[in-house]
Write a protein that holds these residues in place. Structure first.
Motif, PDB file in Angstrom:
ATOM      1  N   GLU A   1      10.694 -21.289 -17.447  1.00  0.00           N
ATOM      2  CA  GLU A   1      10.255 -20.601 -16.229  1.00  0.00           C
ATOM      3  C   GLU A   1       9.909 -21.584 -15.120  1.00  0.00           C
ATOM      4  OE1 GLU A   1       8.285 -16.565 -18.106  1.00  0.00           O
ATOM      5  OE2 GLU A   1       7.141 -18.438 -18.202  1.00  0.00           O
ATOM      6  N   ARG A   2       9.328 -22.699 -15.499  1.00  0.00           N
ATOM      7  CA  ARG A   2       9.013 -23.712 -14.485  1.00  0.00           C
ATOM      8  C   ARG A   2      10.277 -24.238 -13.833  1.00  0.00           C
ATOM      9  NH1 ARG A   2       4.065 -27.267 -17.252  1.00  0.00           N
ATOM     10  NH2 ARG A   2       2.833 -25.428 -17.829  1.00  0.00           N
ATOM     11  N   ALA A   3      11.284 -24.483 -14.643  1.00  0.00           N
ATOM     12  CA  ALA A   3      12.549 -24.988 -14.103  1.00  0.00           C
ATOM     13  C   ALA A   3      13.183 -23.949 -13.184  1.00  0.00           C
ATOM     14  CB  ALA A   3      13.500 -25.340 -15.251  1.00  0.00           C
ATOM     15  N   GLN A   4      13.159 -22.703 -13.652  1.00  0.00           N
ATOM     16  CA  GLN A   4      13.710 -21.607 -12.856  1.00  0.00           C
ATOM     17  C   GLN A   4      13.017 -21.513 -11.498  1.00  0.00           C
ATOM     18  OE1 GLN A   4      13.181 -17.840 -14.793  1.00  0.00           O
ATOM     19  NE2 GLN A   4      15.234 -17.919 -15.692  1.00  0.00           N
ATOM     20  N   LEU A   5      11.706 -21.514 -11.544  1.00  0.00           N
ATOM     21  CA  LEU A   5      10.935 -21.395 -10.300  1.00  0.00           C
ATOM     22  C   LEU A   5      11.274 -22.554  -9.362  1.00  0.00           C
ATOM     23  CD1 LEU A   5       8.801 -20.117  -8.545  1.00  0.00           C
ATOM     24  CD2 LEU A   5       7.030 -21.233  -9.915  1.00  0.00           C
ATOM     25  N   GLY A   6      11.303 -23.754  -9.919  1.00  0.00           N
ATOM     26  CA  GLY A   6      11.663 -24.907  -9.098  1.00  0.00           C
ATOM     27  C   GLY A   6      13.031 -24.738  -8.455  1.00  0.00           C
ATOM     28  N   ASP A   7      14.001 -24.295  -9.252  1.00  0.00           N
ATOM     29  CA  ASP A   7      15.358 -24.119  -8.723  1.00  0.00           C
ATOM     30  C   ASP A   7      15.390 -23.107  -7.582  1.00  0.00           C
ATOM     31  OD1 ASP A   7      16.285 -25.927 -10.514  1.00  0.00           O
ATOM     32  OD2 ASP A   7      17.044 -24.447 -11.962  1.00  0.00           O
TER      33      ASP A   7
ATOM     34  N   LEU B   1       0.008 -23.837 -13.464  1.00  0.00           N
ATOM     35  CA  LEU B   1       1.286 -23.473 -14.066  1.00  0.00           C
ATOM     36  C   LEU B   1       1.176 -23.185 -15.557  1.00  0.00           C
ATOM     37  CD1 LEU B   1       3.851 -25.879 -12.341  1.00  0.00           C
ATOM     38  CD2 LEU B   1       3.184 -23.561 -11.729  1.00  0.00           C
ATOM     39  N   GLN B   2      -0.028 -23.091 -16.071  1.00  0.00           N
ATOM     40  CA  GLN B   2      -0.184 -23.016 -17.520  1.00  0.00           C
ATOM     41  C   GLN B   2       0.447 -21.770 -18.141  1.00  0.00           C
ATOM     42  OE1 GLN B   2      -4.331 -22.877 -18.592  1.00  0.00           O
ATOM     43  NE2 GLN B   2      -4.752 -21.169 -17.249  1.00  0.00           N
ATOM     44  N   ASP B   3       0.565 -20.695 -17.360  1.00  0.00           N
ATOM     45  CA  ASP B   3       1.143 -19.470 -17.911  1.00  0.00           C
ATOM     46  C   ASP B   3       2.660 -19.519 -17.994  1.00  0.00           C
ATOM     47  OD1 ASP B   3      -1.408 -18.461 -17.965  1.00  0.00           O
ATOM     48  OD2 ASP B   3      -1.232 -17.532 -15.978  1.00  0.00           O
ATOM     49  N   LEU B   4       3.284 -20.519 -17.377  1.00  0.00           N
ATOM     50  CA  LEU B   4       4.747 -20.567 -17.331  1.00  0.00           C
ATOM     51  C   LEU B   4       5.268 -21.566 -18.362  1.00  0.00           C
ATOM     52  CD1 LEU B   4       4.094 -19.106 -14.722  1.00  0.00           C
ATOM     53  CD2 LEU B   4       5.790 -20.510 -13.537  1.00  0.00           C
TER      54      LEU B   4
ATOM     55  N   GLU C   1      -1.489 -28.495 -13.299  1.00  0.00           N
ATOM     56  CA  GLU C   1      -1.162 -28.121 -14.679  1.00  0.00           C
ATOM     57  C   GLU C   1      -1.845 -26.798 -15.037  1.00  0.00           C
ATOM     58  OE1 GLU C   1       0.458 -27.586 -17.917  1.00  0.00           O
ATOM     59  OE2 GLU C   1       1.095 -29.388 -16.837  1.00  0.00           O
TER      60      GLU C   1
ATOM     61  N   ASN D   1       8.432 -23.900 -20.081  1.00  0.00           N
ATOM     62  CA  ASN D   1       9.290 -24.887 -19.430  1.00  0.00           C
ATOM     63  C   ASN D   1      10.471 -24.266 -18.700  1.00  0.00           C
ATOM     64  OD1 ASN D   1       8.017 -27.296 -19.786  1.00  0.00           O
ATOM     65  ND2 ASN D   1       8.926 -27.685 -21.810  1.00  0.00           N
TER      66      ASN D   1
END
Lengths: 168, 168
Positions: free
Chosen positions: A148-154, A141-144, A138, A146
């Motif tokens: 951006e997190r989804a994008q990165l995961g994709d 990833l605190q700078d990202l 957590e 939601n």
DNA sequence: GCTGAAGACTTCAACTCTAAACTTCGAAGC
DNA sequence: GCTTCGAAGTTTAGAGTTGAAGTCTTCAGC
């Protein structure tokens, strides 16, 4: 002869000087990936050490939990998933047995096989690690946000699919 | 007791069952990262093997090229960057010396130190690997357009900065 | 100049992994 | 039933890494 590691951009600039046909954008992604994974491994390793666990033990615990209850696997399966030889598995299980993290017994339905099972202590260790690890993740990833997190995961999963088909 | 590895989504679903306070989105990113890095390592390893190079040797070649001409470093510096002990470095250099990839001499300005340098053969090997590797990396990223590549690079670098400050 | 302390590498013993030979069990073929 | 083959794990020998002790060099204090 410098002691500090060059920054990612410096590194790529030198690579380009040494080998002209290099796509800096591709190199940026690939080298960021490998640097990131190496440093995360260091961070995880330190956390594990505070719980008296080695990285090798942690890998095995993860596989056992990952199949779900009743937390049993054949040694050969674990070896394959971790990219180890069966011999290495034998020794790892020896050590984890001595540490009380797993059990080992013959499979009575097919006596060639062996069943490795998780002990309550092993399961408890897994939980302790997960509590520490999820806090660290957590933080990571605190700078990202939601999105951006989804994008990165994709994006990562698309690469993962690509490399997986490559290895077959 | 299944043999194939569970998919990323299956894995995360099980983790959530076993430990409720888990953020699936975070877990998706972190686990994709580690899976990706592991498989890329396997792919790189196979490529290196076709050139008669070990992963250990490749790591050292990279560090030497990365400082630029005249391609010299102290063993202790290489060890620090690779996360190895000085003892391991000594042995690696022994082997790479025998393979003709590097040179080793005392530093005349400070005779406690040793200077490791790249041979022409070592530099040539680095180039051969880069030619193979850049082809593979282009293949890996072929599904991503320029914008996505830039995005992915940016996101990874933000994580990299975060974990770097964490390790200090 | 001499001495003690710190730094950089090497040496040595213990540990972990791999590759290959070996053992045991189960399944087919005759 | 007996034999042979293949599959799963274990054992053993050899390569690479770690941690600790040892050697050599430099530098600061006297």
């Amino acid at each position: 002869m410098p002691d500090p590691q060059p920054s990612l951009d410096e590194q790529i600039a030198i690579y380009q000087r040494e080998y002209r046909d290099l796509d800096p954008q591709v190199e940026r992604v690939v080298n960021a990936l490998s640097r990131l994974d190496r440093r995360m491994s260091v961070a995880y390793g330190r956390q594990l050490a505070t719980l008296g666990l080695s990285g090798a033990e942690w890998e095995v615990l993860k596989e056992l939990v990952m199949v779900g209850s009743p937390y049993q696997l054949w040694p050969g399966t674990i070896a394959k998933r971790l990219g180890l030889t069966p011999a290495a598995m034998t020794h790892r299980i020896d050590r984890m047995l001595a540490a009380g993290l797993v059990t080992r017994e013959r499979d009575e339905e097919n006596r060639v096989r062996v069943i490795v099972g998780l002990t309550d202590e092993g399961r408890e260790k897994w939980l302790q690690v997960m509590r520490q690890a999820s806090a660290f993740e957590e933080y990571l990833l605190q700078d990202l946000n939601n999105e951006e997190r989804a994008q990165l995961g994709d994006l990562l999963i698309r690469l993962l699919d690509r490399v997986s088909t490559h290895l077959d």
